[in-house]
Design an enzyme around this catalytic site. Structure first.
Site, short mmCIF file in Angstrom:
data_model
loop_
_atom_site.label_atom_id
_atom_site.label_comp_id
_atom_site.label_asym_id
_atom_site.label_seq_id
_atom_site.Cartn_x
_atom_site.Cartn_y
_atom_site.Cartn_z
N ILE A 13 -29.66 -11.55 -3.76
CA ILE A 13 -29.25 -10.29 -3.12
C ILE A 13 -30.42 -9.68 -2.36
O ILE A 13 -30.27 -9.21 -1.22
CB ILE A 13 -28.70 -9.29 -4.18
N ASP A 33 -41.91 -9.84 -5.58
CA ASP A 33 -41.11 -10.76 -6.38
C ASP A 33 -42.05 -11.64 -7.19
O ASP A 33 -43.06 -12.11 -6.67
CB ASP A 33 -40.25 -11.65 -5.45
N THR A 37 -36.83 -15.93 -10.87
CA THR A 37 -35.54 -16.48 -10.42
C THR A 37 -35.47 -16.50 -8.89
O THR A 37 -34.64 -17.20 -8.32
CB THR A 37 -34.33 -15.70 -10.97
N GLY A 38 -36.33 -15.74 -8.24
CA GLY A 38 -36.37 -15.73 -6.77
C GLY A 38 -37.04 -16.99 -6.24
O GLY A 38 -37.74 -17.69 -6.98
N TYR A 144 -27.65 -6.88 -21.52
CA TYR A 144 -27.79 -6.73 -20.07
C TYR A 144 -27.11 -5.45 -19.58
O TYR A 144 -27.69 -4.68 -18.80
CB TYR A 144 -27.17 -7.95 -19.37
N LYS A 148 -29.05 -2.26 -17.83
CA LYS A 148 -28.75 -1.79 -16.48
C LYS A 148 -28.31 -0.33 -16.50
O LYS A 148 -28.60 0.44 -15.59
CB LYS A 148 -27.66 -2.68 -15.86
C1 UD1 Z 1 -21.86 -9.53 -15.03
C2 UD1 Z 1 -21.49 -8.28 -14.26
C3 UD1 Z 1 -21.97 -8.41 -12.82
C4 UD1 Z 1 -23.44 -8.76 -12.79
C5 UD1 Z 1 -23.70 -10.03 -13.56
C6 UD1 Z 1 -25.16 -10.37 -13.60
C7 UD1 Z 1 -19.36 -7.65 -15.32
C8 UD1 Z 1 -17.91 -7.42 -15.13
N1 UD1 Z 1 -20.04 -8.10 -14.26
O1 UD1 Z 1 -21.16 -10.60 -14.50
O2 UD1 Z 1 -21.73 -7.21 -12.12
O3 UD1 Z 1 -23.81 -8.95 -11.48
O4 UD1 Z 1 -23.24 -9.83 -14.89
O5 UD1 Z 1 -25.40 -11.56 -14.25
O6 UD1 Z 1 -19.90 -7.42 -16.38
N2 UD1 Z 1 -17.58 -18.19 -16.34
C9 UD1 Z 1 -16.86 -19.38 -16.47
N3 UD1 Z 1 -17.49 -20.56 -16.16
C10 UD1 Z 1 -18.80 -20.60 -15.75
C11 UD1 Z 1 -19.51 -19.40 -15.62
C12 UD1 Z 1 -18.87 -18.21 -15.93
O7 UD1 Z 1 -15.69 -19.38 -16.84
O8 UD1 Z 1 -19.30 -21.71 -15.51
C13 UD1 Z 1 -16.87 -16.92 -16.60
C14 UD1 Z 1 -17.59 -15.96 -17.52
O9 UD1 Z 1 -17.30 -16.22 -18.87
C15 UD1 Z 1 -17.01 -14.63 -17.02
C16 UD1 Z 1 -16.79 -14.86 -15.53
O10 UD1 Z 1 -16.78 -16.25 -15.35
O11 UD1 Z 1 -15.76 -14.38 -17.63
C17 UD1 Z 1 -17.89 -14.28 -14.68
O12 UD1 Z 1 -19.15 -14.70 -15.20
P1 UD1 Z 1 -20.51 -14.45 -14.40
O13 UD1 Z 1 -20.38 -14.95 -13.02
O14 UD1 Z 1 -21.62 -14.97 -15.23
O15 UD1 Z 1 -20.59 -12.89 -14.27
P2 UD1 Z 1 -20.30 -11.66 -15.29
O16 UD1 Z 1 -20.86 -11.94 -16.63
O17 UD1 Z 1 -18.87 -11.26 -15.15
#
Ligand code: UD1
Length: 313
Positions: A13, A33, A37-38, A144, A148
Site C-alpha cells: 500500500i 521502511d 515485509t516491504g 492485530y 490497530k
Molecule cells: C484483516 C482485515 C483487513 C486487514 C488485514 C491485514 C478484517 C475483516 N480485515 O484481513 O482490513 O487489512 O487483516 O492483514 O478483519 N483465507 C483463505 N485462504 C487463504 C487466506 C485467507 O480462505 O489462503 C481467508 C481467511 O480465513 C479470511 C479471508 O480469507 O476469512 C481473508 O483473509 P485475509 O486476506 O488474510 O484478510 P483478513 O484477515 O480478513
C-alpha cells in the site's frame, strides 16, 4: 516545497501511495521502511524521485529527523495479518503499537501538520449489523485488531493533546498489484491469484461463505490524498472501503470465470480470530471527504490479475 513522509513506503500500500503522491506533483517524498515485509523493488521506477531511508519506526532517534517539518506523514508501516498476530503477538505489538506511538511522537515533535494513519476494519470484529459504520462500538477479535484500534485511539489523543492533526482510515481488505502472495500470511486475493495462474487449488479456511469488502489499492491511495487535504476532520476515524461484500466462494468463482478454468478449492478449518462478514458503510467518508471508490471488484481483480500475470512470467 512541501514534504511528505510515507512510513512503510516500500510495502504494497505504501509504495502505491508514494506513486500517487508523485503523480499529484508532490515535491519531496521521504520513505521510511525497515524492509521487513516491504521490498525496494516496489519502488523501482520511482527510486530517483524519492528519498529512501531504511529505518525502523520503533526507533524515535532514527525517524524523528526524517519527519521534521513534513506537511503530511502517511503512517502505513505495520506487521499485518490476523493469524500472524495470534501466533507471534510480540513483534506485531511492538511495531503496531510502540512503533505507531513513536511515529506520532516524532511527527508532533517535528511540527508535522497532519498524520494520516492506516487503521483497520478488523477493529469492528463481528458486529450484528452490516454495513459497519464508524459510530459502532469496536469489538476486536485478534491482537492485530486490538493493536490497530489502539493506534487510532493514540492518533486522536495526539490530535487533542498536541499541535498536530490526525486522521485514521480503517482499510477494508485492500488488494492490488504488488501485494506479496508468497507468505502464509498474505492477503487472500493475492494467494488466490497465484494459485489460479499456477493452476493449483486454493485453500479456503471455513466454508468460504465469509465475506469481505475488498478494496482496490488505487481507491485507498485516492482516499489518503483526500484525507490529507480535507479541512476540519482532525481526530476523526473513517472507513476506507468500497461498500460492497463478496464471499470467498464468489471471489474464487469469478477468478475462474475470468481465467476460463475450473479448479475445485480445498476447504480447511476456519482460522482463529477470523471475522465472519465485513462491509463498510461509506456514508461518513463520502460526506466528509467527498470520497467515491472508482474501481468495481471485477475491474480491480482484472487489473491485479494482469499485473501478476506479467510478474510471474
Ligand atoms: C484483516 C482485515 C483487513 C486487514 C488485514 C491485514 C478484517 C475483516 N480485515 O484481513 O482490513 O487489512 O487483516 O492483514 O478483519 N483465507 C483463505 N485462504 C487463504 C487466506 C485467507 O480462505 O489462503 C481467508 C481467511 O480465513 C479470511 C479471508 O480469507 O476469512 C481473508 O483473509 P485475509 O486476506 O488474510 O484478510 P483478513 O484477515 O480478513
Amino acid at each position: 516545497m512541501k514534504k511528505y513522509v510515507v512510513t512503510g513506503g516500500a510495502g504494497f500500500i505504501g509504495s502505491a501511495l508514494v506513486r500517487g503522491l508523485l503523480r499529484e506533483g508532490a515535491g519531496r517524498v521521504v520513505v521510511i521502511d525497515n524492509l521487513l515485509t516491504g521490498r525496494e523493488e516496489n519502488l523501482e521506477e520511482v527510486r530517483g524521485s524519492i528519498e529512501f531511508h531504511k529505518e525502523d519506526i520503533r526507533c524515535y532517534e532514527s525517524i524523528a529527523p526524517l519527519m521534521e517539518g513534513a506537511d503530511t506523514v502517511f503512517h502505513e508501516a505495520a506487521i499485518p495479518s490476523v493469524p500472524r498476530s495470534i501466533l507471534e503477538p510480540a513483534p506485531s505489538h511492538e511495531v503496531n503499537i510502540d512503533g505507531t506511538f513513536q511515529v506520532l511522537r516524532a511527527a508532533a515533535d517535528g511540527s508535522v501538520r497532519r498524520v494520516v494513519y492506516a487503521a483497520s476494519s478488523s477493529a469492528y470484529g463481528d458486529t450484528e449489523v452490516l454495513p459497519k459504520s464508524e459510530s459502532m462500538l469496536p469489538r476486536p477479535k485478534s491482537p492485530y485488531a486490538a493493536q490497530k484500534l489502539l493506534g487510532e485511539y493514540y492518533a486522536s489523543v495526539f490530535a487533542s493533546c498536541y499541535s498536530i492533526e490526525t486522521v485514521s482510515l480503517r482499510y477494508f481488505n485492500v488488494y492490488g498489484p504488488r501485494q506479496d502472495p508468497s507468505s502464509p500470511y498474505s492477503g487472500v486475493l493475492s494467494v488466490f491469484m497465484k494459485a489460479l495462474l499456477e493452476r493449483r487449488a486454493p485453500t479456503i479456511f471455513g466454508d468460504g461463505e465469509q465475506s469481505r469488502d475488498f478494496t482496490y489499492v488505487e481507491d485507498v491511495v485516492a482516499l489518503n490524498l483526500q484525507a490529507a487535504a480535507a479541512p476540519g476532520i482532525s481526530g476523526q476515524v473513517f472507513n476506507g472501503g468500497n461498500g460492497g461484500r463478496i464471499t470467498l466462494n464468489e471471489a474464487w468463482a469469478l477468478l475462474q470465470r475470468i481465467e476460463g478454468v475450473r479448479i475445485e478449492p480445498v476447504y480447511a478449518d476456519p482460522r482463529p480470530g477470523d471475522v465472519r462478514h465485513s462491509q463498510a458503510d461509506t456514508t461518513a467518508v463520502s460526506a466528509a471527504l467527498g470520497h467515491t471508490p472508482r474501481y468495481s471488484f471485477e475491474e480491480g481483480l482484472r487489473l491485479t490479475l494482469e499485473w501478476y500475470r506479467k510478474e510471474f512470467r
